[in-house]
Structures are given as structure tokens and as C-alpha cells.
Design a protein around this motif. Structure first.
Motif, mmCIF file in Angstrom:
data_model
loop_
_atom_site.group_PDB
_atom_site.id
_atom_site.type_symbol
_atom_site.label_atom_id
_atom_site.label_comp_id
_atom_site.label_asym_id
_atom_site.label_seq_id
_atom_site.Cartn_x
_atom_site.Cartn_y
_atom_site.Cartn_z
ATOM 1 N N SER A 26 12.183 -14.343 1.867
ATOM 2 C CA SER A 26 13.427 -12.952 2.236
ATOM 3 C C SER A 26 12.938 -12.236 2.856
ATOM 4 N N ARG A 27 11.800 -12.034 3.421
ATOM 5 C CA ARG A 27 12.251 -11.087 4.191
ATOM 6 C C ARG A 27 12.537 -9.919 4.716
ATOM 7 N N VAL A 28 13.608 -10.405 5.089
ATOM 8 C CA VAL A 28 14.365 -9.950 6.138
ATOM 9 C C VAL A 28 15.285 -8.702 4.533
ATOM 10 N N PHE A 29 15.963 -9.220 4.052
ATOM 11 C CA PHE A 29 16.068 -8.442 3.236
ATOM 12 C C PHE A 29 14.597 -7.519 2.005
ATOM 13 N N ALA A 30 13.216 -7.737 1.967
ATOM 14 C CA ALA A 30 12.575 -7.194 1.680
ATOM 15 C C ALA A 30 12.592 -6.172 2.199
ATOM 16 N N GLY A 31 11.551 -6.431 3.714
ATOM 17 C CA GLY A 31 11.884 -5.468 4.689
ATOM 18 C C GLY A 31 12.701 -4.513 4.754
ATOM 19 N N VAL A 32 14.079 -4.736 5.003
ATOM 20 C CA VAL A 32 15.308 -3.621 4.990
ATOM 21 C C VAL A 32 15.238 -2.515 3.593
ATOM 22 N N ALA A 33 14.994 -3.754 2.732
ATOM 23 C CA ALA A 33 14.801 -2.997 1.402
ATOM 24 C C ALA A 33 13.344 -1.669 1.261
ATOM 25 N N ALA A 34 12.540 -2.412 2.126
ATOM 26 C CA ALA A 34 11.564 -1.008 1.140
ATOM 27 C C ALA A 34 11.277 0.219 2.615
ATOM 28 N N LEU A 47 0.915 -1.438 -0.401
ATOM 29 C CA LEU A 47 -0.291 0.144 -0.327
ATOM 30 C C LEU A 47 1.024 1.480 0.229
ATOM 31 N N ALA A 48 2.158 1.083 0.568
ATOM 32 C CA ALA A 48 3.288 2.243 0.135
ATOM 33 C C ALA A 48 3.852 2.615 -0.588
ATOM 34 N N VAL A 62 5.472 -2.094 -4.091
ATOM 35 C CA VAL A 62 4.832 -2.943 -4.490
ATOM 36 C C VAL A 62 5.280 -4.073 -4.610
ATOM 37 N N VAL A 63 6.198 -4.593 -5.959
ATOM 38 C CA VAL A 63 7.169 -6.094 -5.759
ATOM 39 C C VAL A 63 7.826 -6.129 -4.308
ATOM 40 N N LEU A 64 8.105 -5.491 -3.478
ATOM 41 C CA LEU A 64 8.784 -5.717 -2.287
ATOM 42 C C LEU A 64 7.867 -6.593 -1.394
ATOM 43 N N PHE A 90 3.729 12.795 1.262
ATOM 44 C CA PHE A 90 3.059 13.894 1.759
ATOM 45 C C PHE A 90 2.855 13.224 3.376
ATOM 46 N N LEU A 91 3.977 11.894 3.434
ATOM 47 C CA LEU A 91 4.098 11.197 4.375
ATOM 48 C C LEU A 91 3.398 10.504 4.310
ATOM 49 N N ILE A 92 2.926 9.995 4.149
ATOM 50 C CA ILE A 92 1.393 8.233 3.565
ATOM 51 C C ILE A 92 2.292 7.541 2.960
ATOM 52 N N GLY A 93 3.461 7.225 1.754
ATOM 53 C CA GLY A 93 3.811 6.189 1.449
ATOM 54 C C GLY A 93 4.911 6.136 2.580
ATOM 55 N N PHE A 94 5.491 7.527 2.972
ATOM 56 C CA PHE A 94 6.496 7.001 3.580
ATOM 57 C C PHE A 94 6.629 5.936 5.094
ATOM 58 N N LEU A 95 5.596 6.683 5.962
ATOM 59 C CA LEU A 95 4.705 6.429 6.805
ATOM 60 C C LEU A 95 4.585 4.584 6.671
#
Length: 185
Positions: free
Chosen positions: A87-95, A37-38, A75-77, A111-116
Motif C-alpha cells: 500500500s505504498r502508493v496510497f500511503a505516499g499520496v496521502a503523505a 520523521l515529518a 507517523v502512521v503512514l 516551519f517547512l521542516i515537516g512539510f519538506l
């Protein structure tokens, strides 16, 4: 086919719900969803037009292509967290890193929505851990031969709060084997 032999709609929905719940329990579902969603506001907002009365404000930035790339990667992550839980740790750190970069590149992280959303989703992806093979039961009802099953019953004079492990019903006791970590969902 008679009405008695056809599966009922409620049974079919119940089976699908249980199947989905089982699927969701084996992967960082909420982390993937928030990361997914981010990506959408980060992709969309830099290309959007805001119309106030007869005034049209264009949100496009000079790094609009960078916003599009960051959004697509988030979206891909998010999908990676769902379909490749290993590969959740890689995807989480990359996100998390992409969310931080979106602050500079795409209108303060859309506007901080996607960031948060990306920051929280990435953190949930990194912190999620799969259940161990022996964690099949409820912590309050251990299987026979477990640490509580071998414990002796409380003495007649020992009341609640006597310091015995059997008095602790919070689920955080090492006797129950959970140490406060519960699986959401």
C-alpha cells in the motif's frame, strides 16, 4: 561452553546488519523514514513554547488539534510504508496531501521542516518499486544465457566507443537489463 564455540560479537552484529539490510531492501525504507520523521515537528511545534530571555512565545495555533492529527497520520503512514509495502502508493499520496495541508494548518508545515520531509518521503514512497524476481544478480555480471552471454565478442578492429553494446559499462544499456534504474541500499 568454550570460547571457541560461542558466537563472536562481530558475527552477531554482522548477521543482524545483513538481516536488517534484507528487510530494508523489500520496502520503501527511506520514504517511510522521512514520512515518519515529518510527523514529529508537525505534532510538536504548534504546542511548543519558545523562551527568549524572559519573553515566552507560545506557538499554539487555533488549529492545534488539526496539527496533532496531521502529525499522527504522517507517523502512521510512514509505518504503513514499512510494514505494508503493497500500500505504498496510497500511503505516499496521502503523505503528500497531508504535507500540503500542514502548510495551512500547522505553522507553515512546522516551519517547512515537516512539510519538506513529508513531501520528499511521500514521493519516495510512491516512486519505489519492488525488485523483480529475475533481478537477483549484478547488472555487470549477467547470468549464463542472458543477453550479454549470448553476444559475440567485439571484433579486433572495434575499440571503445564503437557503438557495440558490450562497450557500455555504465549499467544503463538495455543489454545489461537495468536501463539506469538501480536499487538504493
Amino acid at each position: 561452553m568454550s570460547a571457541d564455540t560461542r558466537p563472536r560479537l562481530i558475527e552477531t552484529i554482522g548477521r543482524k546488519r545483513i538481516t536488517f539490510r534484507e528487510w530494508r531492501g523489500h520496502r520503501p525504507y527511506w520514504g517511510g523514514l522521512l514520512t515518519l520523521l515529518a510527523g514529529f515537528p508537525i505534532m510538536y511545534i504548534p504546542y511548543a513554547n519558545l523562551t527568549i530571555g524572559s519573553l515566552t512565545v507560545r506557538m499554539a495555533t487555533t488549529a492545534g488539534a488539526g496539527s496533532l492529527i496531521i502529525g499522527v497520520l504522517l507517523v502512521v503512514l510512514g509505518l504503513t510504508m514499512w510494514f505494508q509495502p503493497a500500500s505504498r502508493v496510497f500511503a505516499g499520496v496521502a503523505a503528500i496531501l497531508l504535507s500540503l495541508v500542514s502548510l495551512v494548518v500547522s505553522n507553515f508545515g512546522a516551519f517547512l521542516i515537516g512539510f519538506l520531509l513529508g513531501l520528499i518521503g511521500g514521493a519516495l514512497g510512491v516512486s519505489w518499486a519492488p525488485a523483480k524476481a529475475g533481478d537477483a544478480g549484478d547488472p555487470a555480471r549477467p547470468e549464463k544465457g542472458g543477453p550479454v552471454g549470448d553476444a559475440e565478442p567485439a571484433a579486433s578492429g572495434a575499440g571503445a566507443g564503437s557503438g557495440r553494446a558490450l562497450d557500455d559499462l555504465s549499467g544503463t544499456s538495455p543489454t545489461y537489463g537495468t536501463n539506469g534504474r538501480h536499487r538504493a541500499g
